[in-house]
Design a protein around this motif. Structure first.
Motif, PDB file in Angstrom:
ATOM      1  N   TYR A 250     -15.373 -13.462  27.390  1.00 24.41           N
ATOM      2  CA  TYR A 250     -15.799 -13.288  29.349  1.00 24.41           C
ATOM      3  C   TYR A 250     -14.485 -13.540  29.687  1.00 24.41           C
ATOM      4  CZ  TYR A 250     -20.281 -14.888  27.261  1.00 24.41           C
ATOM      5  OH  TYR A 250     -21.272 -14.991  26.499  1.00 24.41           O
ATOM      6  N   PHE A 251     -13.935 -12.485  31.502  1.00 24.32           N
ATOM      7  CA  PHE A 251     -13.053 -12.298  32.184  1.00 24.32           C
ATOM      8  C   PHE A 251     -13.739 -12.623  33.811  1.00 24.32           C
ATOM      9  CE2 PHE A 251     -12.080  -9.317  29.166  1.00 24.32           C
ATOM     10  CZ  PHE A 251     -11.088  -8.707  28.538  1.00 24.32           C
ATOM     11  N   GLU A 252     -12.795 -13.314  33.828  1.00 27.25           N
ATOM     12  CA  GLU A 252     -13.138 -13.571  35.652  1.00 27.25           C
ATOM     13  C   GLU A 252     -12.978 -12.661  36.259  1.00 27.25           C
ATOM     14  OE1 GLU A 252     -11.012 -17.108  38.586  1.00 27.25           O
ATOM     15  OE2 GLU A 252     -10.022 -16.150  37.263  1.00 27.25           O
ATOM     16  N   ILE A 253     -14.311 -12.827  37.614  1.00 29.39           N
ATOM     17  CA  ILE A 253     -14.320 -11.598  38.672  1.00 29.39           C
ATOM     18  C   ILE A 253     -12.994 -11.792  39.816  1.00 29.39           C
ATOM     19  CG2 ILE A 253     -15.416 -11.476  40.003  1.00 29.39           C
ATOM     20  CD1 ILE A 253     -17.804 -12.720  38.991  1.00 29.39           C
ATOM     21  N   PRO A 254     -12.525 -10.538  39.307  1.00 25.30           N
ATOM     22  CA  PRO A 254     -11.335 -10.742  40.932  1.00 25.30           C
ATOM     23  C   PRO A 254     -11.753 -11.410  41.616  1.00 25.30           C
ATOM     24  CG  PRO A 254     -11.721  -8.699  39.978  1.00 25.30           C
ATOM     25  CD  PRO A 254     -12.469  -9.313  39.343  1.00 25.30           C
ATOM     26  N   LYS A 255     -11.339 -12.439  42.478  1.00 23.70           N
ATOM     27  CA  LYS A 255     -11.422 -13.415  43.954  1.00 23.70           C
ATOM     28  C   LYS A 255     -11.188 -12.406  45.033  1.00 23.70           C
ATOM     29  CE  LYS A 255      -9.181 -17.229  42.548  1.00 23.70           C
ATOM     30  NZ  LYS A 255     -10.228 -17.398  41.589  1.00 23.70           N
ATOM     31  N   SER A 256     -10.827 -10.735  45.555  1.00 26.23           N
ATOM     32  CA  SER A 256     -11.091 -10.205  45.913  1.00 26.23           C
ATOM     33  C   SER A 256     -12.417  -9.429  46.291  1.00 26.23           C
ATOM     34  CB  SER A 256     -10.363  -9.177  45.983  1.00 26.23           C
ATOM     35  OG  SER A 256      -9.602  -8.787  44.963  1.00 26.23           O
ATOM     36  N   TRP A 257     -13.204  -9.371  45.488  1.00 25.97           N
ATOM     37  CA  TRP A 257     -14.766  -8.731  45.178  1.00 25.97           C
ATOM     38  C   TRP A 257     -15.648  -9.428  45.750  1.00 25.97           C
ATOM     39  CZ3 TRP A 257     -15.449  -6.542  40.150  1.00 25.97           C
ATOM     40  CH2 TRP A 257     -14.184  -5.522  39.332  1.00 25.97           C
ATOM     41  N   SER A 258     -16.272  -8.464  46.924  1.00 25.47           N
ATOM     42  CA  SER A 258     -17.360  -8.782  47.680  1.00 25.47           C
ATOM     43  C   SER A 258     -18.740  -9.528  46.644  1.00 25.47           C
ATOM     44  CB  SER A 258     -17.900  -7.571  48.255  1.00 25.47           C
ATOM     45  OG  SER A 258     -18.930  -7.319  47.261  1.00 25.47           O
ATOM     46  N   LYS A 259     -19.460 -10.419  47.378  1.00 25.71           N
ATOM     47  CA  LYS A 259     -20.698 -11.386  47.156  1.00 25.71           C
ATOM     48  C   LYS A 259     -21.672 -10.346  46.241  1.00 25.71           C
ATOM     49  CE  LYS A 259     -20.859 -15.291  50.343  1.00 25.71           C
ATOM     50  NZ  LYS A 259     -21.267 -16.201  50.815  1.00 25.71           N
TER      51      LYS A 259
ATOM     52  N   SER B 194     -17.186 -13.341  33.718  1.00 23.13           N
ATOM     53  CA  SER B 194     -18.155 -14.476  33.865  1.00 23.13           C
ATOM     54  C   SER B 194     -17.684 -15.949  35.658  1.00 23.13           C
ATOM     55  CB  SER B 194     -17.898 -15.604  32.973  1.00 23.13           C
ATOM     56  OG  SER B 194     -18.272 -16.829  33.244  1.00 23.13           O
ATOM     57  N   GLU B 195     -17.814 -16.414  35.678  1.00 22.95           N
ATOM     58  CA  GLU B 195     -16.650 -17.557  36.185  1.00 22.95           C
ATOM     59  C   GLU B 195     -16.066 -18.384  36.052  1.00 22.95           C
ATOM     60  OE1 GLU B 195     -17.202 -17.671  39.973  1.00 22.95           O
ATOM     61  OE2 GLU B 195     -19.159 -16.985  39.963  1.00 22.95           O
ATOM     62  N   ARG B 196     -16.397 -18.279  34.878  1.00 25.20           N
ATOM     63  CA  ARG B 196     -15.248 -19.139  33.853  1.00 25.20           C
ATOM     64  C   ARG B 196     -14.588 -18.261  32.724  1.00 25.20           C
ATOM     65  NH1 ARG B 196     -16.722 -23.353  29.938  1.00 25.20           N
ATOM     66  NH2 ARG B 196     -18.252 -21.625  28.962  1.00 25.20           N
ATOM     67  N   PRO B 197     -13.451 -18.054  32.279  1.00 23.42           N
ATOM     68  CA  PRO B 197     -13.181 -17.029  31.031  1.00 23.42           C
ATOM     69  C   PRO B 197     -12.785 -17.953  30.362  1.00 23.42           C
ATOM     70  CG  PRO B 197     -11.222 -17.272  33.176  1.00 23.42           C
ATOM     71  CD  PRO B 197     -12.257 -18.366  33.741  1.00 23.42           C
ATOM     72  N   ARG B 198     -12.905 -16.820  29.206  1.00 25.59           N
ATOM     73  CA  ARG B 198     -13.268 -17.925  28.032  1.00 25.59           C
ATOM     74  C   ARG B 198     -13.318 -16.564  26.643  1.00 25.59           C
ATOM     75  NH1 ARG B 198     -17.659 -18.826  30.136  1.00 25.59           N
ATOM     76  NH2 ARG B 198     -19.936 -18.234  29.307  1.00 25.59           N
ATOM     77  N   VAL B 199     -13.642 -17.145  25.254  1.00 29.10           N
ATOM     78  CA  VAL B 199     -13.285 -16.070  24.429  1.00 29.10           C
ATOM     79  C   VAL B 199     -14.712 -16.767  23.949  1.00 29.10           C
ATOM     80  CG1 VAL B 199     -13.268 -14.741  22.371  1.00 29.10           C
ATOM     81  CG2 VAL B 199     -11.711 -14.632  24.352  1.00 29.10           C
ATOM     82  N   GLU B 200     -16.052 -16.783  23.344  1.00 33.46           N
ATOM     83  CA  GLU B 200     -16.981 -17.405  22.758  1.00 33.46           C
ATOM     84  C   GLU B 200     -17.320 -16.434  21.380  1.00 33.46           C
ATOM     85  OE1 GLU B 200     -20.837 -17.733  25.075  1.00 33.46           O
ATOM     86  OE2 GLU B 200     -19.909 -19.178  25.748  1.00 33.46           O
TER      87      GLU B 200
END
Length: 156
Positions: free
Chosen positions: A62-71, A138-144
């Motif tokens: 799971y990668f974090e969504i870039p903050k600059s992207w629109s809603k 995802s909102e929270r970056p991680r690896v499951e």
């Protein structure tokens, strides 16, 4: 037998080994992440898969969504419509996770052979017969990671 664990933080890909005139070595960042995977896996699982057990592994990064992207674009990412096509590559993610679940070995110069320093959850990643790897936002970056005995008809 089944093992499930989560590695918090952004996914890391396995880096190429570095070669000098005298030695070949694994970059420090790769070695640290493999140790983190091994430690997390061992603490989630008491035993070790048998040497002859075929194993199925699912890895979801799971990668974090870039903050600059629109809603609107963030909503597309969270719903799974837009998928990450950025580094690290999916094969490098799977390599670092699977190598991290191997036992850690070190060369013993007196015995002239490799000795196990820390156990893994299986004996070698050659036991893996089914592998599913996904990249998602995802909102929270991680690896499951989910590891289980391969029964032949296994699917997610």
């Amino acid at each position: 037998m089944k093992v499930e664990f989560t590695i918090e933080g952004p996914p890391v890909g396995k880096a190429r080994p570095r070669v000098t005139r005298t030695v070949t070595y694994t970059p420090a960042r790769t070695a640290r992440y493999e140790d983190l995977v091994r430690y997390t896996a061992i603490n989630s699982f008491d035993g070790v898969f048998d040497k002859n057990d075929p194993i199925a592994v699912t890895i979801i990064a799971y990668f974090e969504i870039p903050k600059s992207w629109s809603k609107k674009r963030k909503a597309l990412c969270l719903s799974g419509i837009e998928l990450p096509t950025k580094k690290p590559d999916i094969d490098n993610i799977s390599k670092i996770i699977m190598d991290g679940m191997n036992p850690k070995t070190k060369r013993n110069k007196q015995l002239h052979k490799m000795v196990e320093v820390m156990r893994g959850i299986y004996h070698d990643d050659k036991q893996v017969t089914t592998l599913l790897v996904k990249k998602r936002y995802s909102e929270r970056p991680r690896v499951e990671v989910k590891v289980m005995k391969d029964l032949g008809d296994w699917s997610e």
